[in-house]
Design a protein around this motif. Structure first.
Motif, short mmCIF file in Angstrom:
data_model
loop_
_atom_site.label_atom_id
_atom_site.label_comp_id
_atom_site.label_asym_id
_atom_site.label_seq_id
_atom_site.Cartn_x
_atom_site.Cartn_y
_atom_site.Cartn_z
N TYR A 1 37.89 32.26 34.38
CA TYR A 1 37.50 33.29 35.79
C TYR A 1 38.37 34.65 35.84
N LEU A 2 38.90 35.02 35.04
CA LEU A 2 39.49 36.33 34.75
C LEU A 2 38.34 37.62 34.22
N ALA A 3 37.72 36.84 33.21
CA ALA A 3 36.47 37.44 32.71
C ALA A 3 35.22 37.90 34.38
N ASN A 4 35.60 37.02 35.18
CA ASN A 4 34.42 36.55 35.86
C ASN A 4 34.92 37.54 36.70
N ASN A 5 35.74 38.00 37.31
CA ASN A 5 36.39 38.13 38.42
C ASN A 5 36.83 39.70 38.45
N LYS A 6 35.68 41.28 38.69
CA LYS A 6 36.02 42.27 38.41
C LYS A 6 37.64 42.84 38.90
N GLY A 7 38.25 42.00 39.87
CA GLY A 7 40.06 42.83 40.10
C GLY A 7 40.90 42.29 39.45
N ARG A 8 40.52 40.69 38.83
CA ARG A 8 41.86 40.20 37.64
C ARG A 8 41.06 41.38 36.49
N LEU B 1 33.65 41.74 44.07
CA LEU B 1 34.48 41.21 43.01
C LEU B 1 34.56 40.21 41.79
N GLU B 2 33.57 39.46 42.53
CA GLU B 2 32.49 38.16 42.07
C GLU B 2 31.36 37.82 42.35
N GLY B 3 31.14 37.20 42.20
CA GLY B 3 29.14 36.91 42.34
C GLY B 3 28.10 37.93 42.14
N LEU B 4 26.92 37.91 43.17
CA LEU B 4 25.89 38.65 42.54
C LEU B 4 25.56 39.25 41.90
N GLY B 5 26.22 39.44 40.68
CA GLY B 5 25.53 40.59 39.33
C GLY B 5 24.07 40.90 39.64
N GLY B 6 24.24 41.80 38.16
CA GLY B 6 22.58 42.32 37.64
C GLY B 6 22.88 43.63 38.25
N GLY B 7 24.06 43.97 38.83
CA GLY B 7 23.93 44.99 39.55
C GLY B 7 24.02 45.44 40.95
N LYS B 8 23.87 44.34 42.07
CA LYS B 8 23.97 43.59 43.49
C LYS B 8 25.09 44.00 43.76
N GLY B 9 24.69 45.14 44.94
CA GLY B 9 26.23 45.22 45.71
C GLY B 9 27.24 46.07 45.39
N ILE B 10 26.21 46.53 44.50
CA ILE B 10 27.28 48.11 43.94
C ILE B 10 26.86 48.98 44.76
N ASN B 11 28.04 50.09 45.42
CA ASN B 11 28.05 50.69 46.50
C ASN B 11 28.00 52.37 45.72
N TYR C 1 34.12 39.88 52.37
CA TYR C 1 33.95 40.22 50.95
C TYR C 1 34.98 41.05 50.31
N PRO C 2 36.31 40.06 48.98
CA PRO C 2 36.56 40.93 48.73
C PRO C 2 36.17 42.65 47.77
N TYR C 3 37.23 43.28 47.80
CA TYR C 3 35.97 44.24 46.55
C TYR C 3 36.87 44.73 46.00
N LEU C 4 36.06 46.12 45.34
CA LEU C 4 37.17 47.47 44.74
C LEU C 4 36.37 48.41 44.45
N ILE C 5 36.89 49.35 44.96
CA ILE C 5 36.66 50.93 44.78
C ILE C 5 37.20 51.41 43.06
N ILE D 1 32.69 41.93 32.26
CA ILE D 1 32.58 40.64 31.46
C ILE D 1 30.87 40.46 32.22
N ASN D 2 30.36 40.07 31.64
CA ASN D 2 29.28 39.09 31.87
C ASN D 2 29.60 37.69 31.32
N PRO D 3 30.04 36.70 30.70
CA PRO D 3 31.22 35.67 30.57
C PRO D 3 29.87 34.36 31.08
N ARG D 4 28.60 34.33 29.70
CA ARG D 4 27.32 33.85 30.24
C ARG D 4 26.08 34.18 28.86
N TYR D 5 25.38 33.90 28.69
CA TYR D 5 23.57 34.87 28.08
C TYR D 5 23.39 35.87 28.99
N TRP D 6 22.55 37.08 28.65
CA TRP D 6 22.31 38.05 29.44
C TRP D 6 20.67 38.33 29.33
#
Length: 374
Positions: A117-124, A162-172, A191-195, A280-285
């Protein structure tokens, strides 16, 4: 590698991301591996592959317990040595509901749930990187629906969920205050996010297989050919080695006591000459095949270490790689590249389809069919 003589049956689980063809192609390079699959899509090309000993289809479900129950049905049908989840959903669900598996001892090596969960959440992850003094961009966290009016970071800046999407989606990307204000005037951010400060430099990634924080296998790859937009994964890579980058990744994996695979997105910062952890993508790529072509078969090595079979740290070749999208884009740009047959057969996924063309032909058929529908 004498361990390759041992016969292994592996049940690969397709979750919500279609990484299945990459994993099947890698595992099929080892003759002693029998591949079984659970999928939710009867229309995907990989289902036609002769590399798969059996594929079972179950409909999509949002119920995790039902998903594990379907897995148990397959374990009763076949003599399976290992269960291999390959994406975020499958990995997190099986870590969480491991006790519901009838044969949980057959689950491959995976991280602890909190580490996942820590690796998969950009905020944590951002807080963790700061705590352990691991190089990373400056980041500021924002809550759901909170408007960033004056970011405490100099422009240009990136905004990321902070979570979900992946593959560069949702980045501005915002270069100034006017573009930032314009975004919030026309978009609801529910949704929660980070700058994060935008790093001037280049993308470079590291793929790893770990056990209790120790790196058992890795490849480092620098992007050479971008996808359709700036923040999507690269479709062309150079495999290389950077000692400073490896040291950063080694410290990161150790701090997480990581087990299993992960793909670390990084960026070289031209301003301070440091390699910085982006996420970190905590999976295969998607470029798992590229690592296999370079000399590191991550799915197979993941199976070996899960069976407590040891192997030496594999050395990989410093080669160029194009995935199928990268190959297509390169040929469209330069038609003569089509005649570089040695490169195409040895440095792209084409080699996987020479003896098993039906999956690729099926994909091409459906793409053409959808084009005419459109």
């Amino acid at each position: 590698m004498n361990v390759g003589e041992k016969k292994i049956s592996v049940l690969v689980l397709k979750g919500h991301i279609n990484l299945l063809p990459f994993i099947v192609n890698c595992l099929s390079q080892v003759k002693s591996v029998d591949i079984y699959v659970i999928s939710n899509n009867k229309n995907e090309g990989v289902g036609r592959s002769k590399k798969i000993k059996n594929i079972s289809y179950y409909p999509n479900t949002i119920d995790d317990i039902e998903w594990v129950s379907n897995l148990n049905k397959e374990l009763e049908k076949f003599e399976i040595d290992l269960i291999l989840p390959i994406d975020e959903y499958g990995i997190s669900t099986l870590i969480k509901y491991k006790d519901l598996l009838h044969q949980s001892d057959k689950l491959v090596l995976l991280p602890e749930l909190d580490a996942f969960y820590l690796a998969n959440n950009k905020g944590r992850l951002s807080k963790h990187l700061d705590l352990f003094n691991i190089p990373a961009p400056k980041s500021v966290l924002y809550n759901k629906n909170e408007i960033c009016k004056e970011p405490p970071i100099e422009f240009p800046i990136l905004m990321k969920p902070l979570e979900g999407l992946g593959g560069g989606k949702g980045i501005n990307l915002f270069n100034d205050e006017a573009s930032l204000k314009s975004f919030f005037l026309s978009n609801k951010v529910d949704y929660p996010y980070l700058i994060q400060n935008y790093i001037k430099g280049y993308d470079i990634d590291c793929s790893v297989l770990c056990k209790n924080g120790d790196i058992l296998a890795f490849t480092i790859q620098k992007g050479t050919l971008a996808g359709d937009s700036e923040f999507v994964p690269n479709i062309g890579l150079d495999f290389l080695f950077e000692e400073d980058l490896y040291n950063v990744v080694e410290k990161l994996m150790n701090s997480l006591n990581w087990s299993g695979v992960a793909h670390i997105d990084m960026r070289y910062d031209e301003s301070d000459k440091k390699f910085k952890v982006i996420e970190i993508n905590p999976r295969y790529w998607e470029t798992t095949e590229g690592s296999e072509i370079a000399g590191v078969n991550f799915p197979y090595l993941h199976c070996l270490t899960s069976l407590n079979l040891s192997f030496e740290l594999p050395k990989y070749k410093h080669v160029k790689y194009l995935n199928l999208k990268g190959l297509s884009k390169t040929i469209r740009t330069n038609g003569l590249f089509l005649f570089r047959l040695n490169f195409i057969f040895n440095n792209t996924p084409v080699k996987y389809y020479l003896k098993d063309p039906l999956p690729l032909l099926f994909i091409i058929y459906y793409k053409i069919k959808n084009m005419f529908r459109g």
